[in-house]
Design a protein around this motif. Structure first.
Motif, PDB file in Angstrom:
ATOM      1  N   GLN A 196       0.849  -1.186   0.000  1.00 41.71           N
ATOM      2  CA  GLN A 196       0.000   0.000   0.000  1.00 41.71           C
ATOM      3  C   GLN A 196       0.887   1.238   0.000  1.00 41.71           C
ATOM      4  O   GLN A 196       1.969   1.233   0.579  1.00 41.71           O
ATOM      5  N   LEU A 197       0.375   2.291  -0.647  1.00 43.43           N
ATOM      6  CA  LEU A 197       1.160   3.528  -0.785  1.00 43.43           C
ATOM      7  C   LEU A 197       0.725   4.562   0.246  1.00 43.43           C
ATOM      8  O   LEU A 197      -0.468   4.736   0.484  1.00 43.43           O
ATOM      9  N   TYR A 198       1.714   5.245   0.812  1.00 47.77           N
ATOM     10  CA  TYR A 198       1.440   6.315   1.782  1.00 47.77           C
ATOM     11  C   TYR A 198       2.214   7.561   1.376  1.00 47.77           C
ATOM     12  O   TYR A 198       3.388   7.477   1.020  1.00 47.77           O
ATOM     13  N   VAL A 215       1.227   9.866  -9.777  1.00 46.53           N
ATOM     14  CA  VAL A 215       1.461   8.574  -9.106  1.00 46.53           C
ATOM     15  C   VAL A 215       0.184   8.098  -8.406  1.00 46.53           C
ATOM     16  O   VAL A 215      -0.182   6.919  -8.509  1.00 46.53           O
ATOM     17  N   LEU A 216      -0.512   9.007  -7.740  1.00 46.29           N
ATOM     18  CA  LEU A 216      -1.764   8.633  -7.064  1.00 46.29           C
ATOM     19  C   LEU A 216      -2.788   8.128  -8.083  1.00 46.29           C
ATOM     20  O   LEU A 216      -3.501   7.153  -7.839  1.00 46.29           O
ATOM     21  N   GLU A 217      -2.807   8.804  -9.252  1.00 46.70           N
ATOM     22  CA  GLU A 217      -3.742   8.429 -10.316  1.00 46.70           C
ATOM     23  C   GLU A 217      -3.403   7.030 -10.866  1.00 46.70           C
ATOM     24  O   GLU A 217      -4.289   6.185 -11.039  1.00 46.70           O
ATOM     25  N   ILE A 218      -2.129   6.783 -11.123  1.00 47.55           N
ATOM     26  CA  ILE A 218      -1.697   5.469 -11.636  1.00 47.55           C
ATOM     27  C   ILE A 218      -2.063   4.390 -10.622  1.00 47.55           C
ATOM     28  O   ILE A 218      -2.596   3.333 -10.981  1.00 47.55           O
ATOM     29  N   ALA A 219      -1.804   4.679  -9.337  1.00 47.00           N
ATOM     30  CA  ALA A 219      -2.069   3.690  -8.285  1.00 47.00           C
ATOM     31  C   ALA A 219      -3.568   3.372  -8.216  1.00 47.00           C
ATOM     32  O   ALA A 219      -3.957   2.202  -8.200  1.00 47.00           O
ATOM     33  N   ARG A 220      -4.390   4.410  -8.225  1.00 42.89           N
ATOM     34  CA  ARG A 220      -5.844   4.185  -8.118  1.00 42.89           C
ATOM     35  C   ARG A 220      -6.357   3.377  -9.304  1.00 42.89           C
ATOM     36  O   ARG A 220      -7.168   2.474  -9.144  1.00 42.89           O
ATOM     37  N   LYS A 221      -5.860   3.716 -10.505  1.00 45.52           N
ATOM     38  CA  LYS A 221      -6.268   2.996 -11.718  1.00 45.52           C
ATOM     39  C   LYS A 221      -5.902   1.522 -11.635  1.00 45.52           C
ATOM     40  O   LYS A 221      -6.572   0.671 -12.198  1.00 45.52           O
ATOM     41  N   ASN A 222      -4.796   1.232 -10.964  1.00 43.83           N
ATOM     42  CA  ASN A 222      -4.298  -0.138 -10.901  1.00 43.83           C
ATOM     43  C   ASN A 222      -4.623  -0.826  -9.580  1.00 43.83           C
ATOM     44  O   ASN A 222      -3.985  -1.816  -9.213  1.00 43.83           O
ATOM     45  N   LYS A 223      -5.617  -0.255  -8.895  1.00 45.93           N
ATOM     46  CA  LYS A 223      -6.149  -0.855  -7.653  1.00 45.93           C
ATOM     47  C   LYS A 223      -5.090  -1.037  -6.559  1.00 45.93           C
ATOM     48  O   LYS A 223      -5.142  -1.983  -5.780  1.00 45.93           O
ATOM     49  N   TYR A 273       7.543  -0.675 -10.807  1.00 42.18           N
ATOM     50  CA  TYR A 273       6.303  -0.757 -11.582  1.00 42.18           C
ATOM     51  C   TYR A 273       5.760   0.652 -11.860  1.00 42.18           C
ATOM     52  O   TYR A 273       5.392   0.984 -12.996  1.00 42.18           O
ATOM     53  N   LEU A 274       5.739   1.499 -10.835  1.00 41.33           N
ATOM     54  CA  LEU A 274       5.229   2.871 -10.997  1.00 41.33           C
ATOM     55  C   LEU A 274       6.123   3.678 -11.939  1.00 41.33           C
ATOM     56  O   LEU A 274       5.640   4.478 -12.741  1.00 41.33           O
TER      57      LEU A 274
END
Ligand code: PXG
Length: 289
Positions: A196-198, A215-223, A273-274
């Motif tokens: 999980q990202l913080y 980065v937040l957008e990429i993370a949300r898109k990729n669950k 990955y990011l």
């Protein structure tokens, strides 16, 4: 090199403004650092929006509309014929007298656009990760000079950078006045714990970084679960992965903080990955010139 000043282009040597400009005398102005990749300007609208927000906060009237400023940036890139560029947009209060009073700056604000080649961190840091430290200088208090205002007054960050350099490091963690992790001198910070990202929330003395948003957008898109949450140094020390984000640095892995090895001591899986996803975005998104 051709530099844009108030609607005209000047050779680098001729690109000059008044010594009475309050941008120089007081750091009274705002700026943005933007990047283009293979003739695509990445997140240009977002940067221009943030510039106008910074200006709004310090009651500085930008003498161009957002659309006009976007056109001026594109024109500057074309004039300089750069495929990959680092673009600096600076808006100062303009020419005044030696007093603080911004009302004395009677002409328009000064608008400067510089397009240059990008200077990157050495490639070895992307491959092996960066070692960073926490420095004594705390990030500006939001109640005093809100770090969300990208102002020309960057001494707070420069003092922290000097402390990092004196200690033999390239980048440093700055804490907020409560002792929580705020951000680095020119980058936002993320940690990974159990996939999980913080990252610290915007209200705690951090700039709302555009790369951070990506980065937040990429993370949300990729669950990938994300938390905008206060972080202590302890949580950084025990994290599985750590990385920094910024327009110039993009995403850069961190492998040691204050002498503590982070995770395996190598750039983490999620970080890599990011980084890959981010590079893909810069190749296909943006305003073409
Ligand atoms: N925090 C701060 C304090 C910054 O100055 C970022 C975060 C990252 O934001 P973006 O929107 O770029 O993702 C910055 C970026 C430098 C340098 O030389 C860095 C910045 C500005 C000027 C120079 O490292 N800002």
């Amino acid at each position: 090199m051709k530099v844009y000043i108030n609607g005209k282009f000047y050779a680098k040597e001729e690109a000059k403004i008044s010594v009475f400009d309050h941008g120089l005398l007081y750091g009274d102005g705002v700026f943005e650092g933007i990047r283009s990749y293979n003739r695509l300007v990445f997140k240009l609208k977002e940067h221009i929006d943030r510039l106008f927000e910074s200006a709004q906060s310090i009651m500085l009237d930008i003498p161009l509309s957002k659309e006009q400023l976007i056109k001026a940036v594109i024109q500057t890139l074309k004039e300089n014929n750069l495929d990959d560029a680092y673009i600096r947009v600076v808006v100062t209060r303009g020419e005044g007298d030696l007093g603080l009073d911004p009302r004395k700056c009677k002409g328009n604000a000064t608008v400067i656009i510089i397009a240059d080649r990008i200077v990157l961190y050495p490639q070895k840091f992307y491959k092996n990760g960066l070692e960073i430290i926490t420095v004594p200088t705390v990030r500006n208090l939001p109640e005093a000079l809100n770090p969300q205002i990208k102002s020309l007054n960057y001494l707070n960050n420069i003092l922290a950078k000097i402390e990092a350099i004196n200690a033999g490091y390239e980048e440093a963690i700055m804490l907020d006045a409560l002792g929580y992790v705020a951000e680095c001198t020119g980058d936002n910070i993320f940690i990974v714990k159990r996939q999980q990202l913080y990252t610290p929330p915007q209200c705690m003395g951090t700039l709302r970084g555009i790369t951070r948003d990506v980065v937040l957008e990429i993370a949300r898109k990729n669950k990938i679960p994300v938390h905008e949450h206060v972080i202590t140094r302890h949580e950084v020390y025990i994290s599985d992965e750590c990385f920094l984000t910024g327009t110039a640095a993009e995403i850069i892995p961190v492998v040691k903080v204050d002498g503590r090895r982070i995770g395996t001591g190598r750039p983490g899986k999620l970080t890599l990955y990011l980084m890959k996803k981010f590079r893909e975005l810069t190749k296909k998104e943006g305003i073409r010139y």
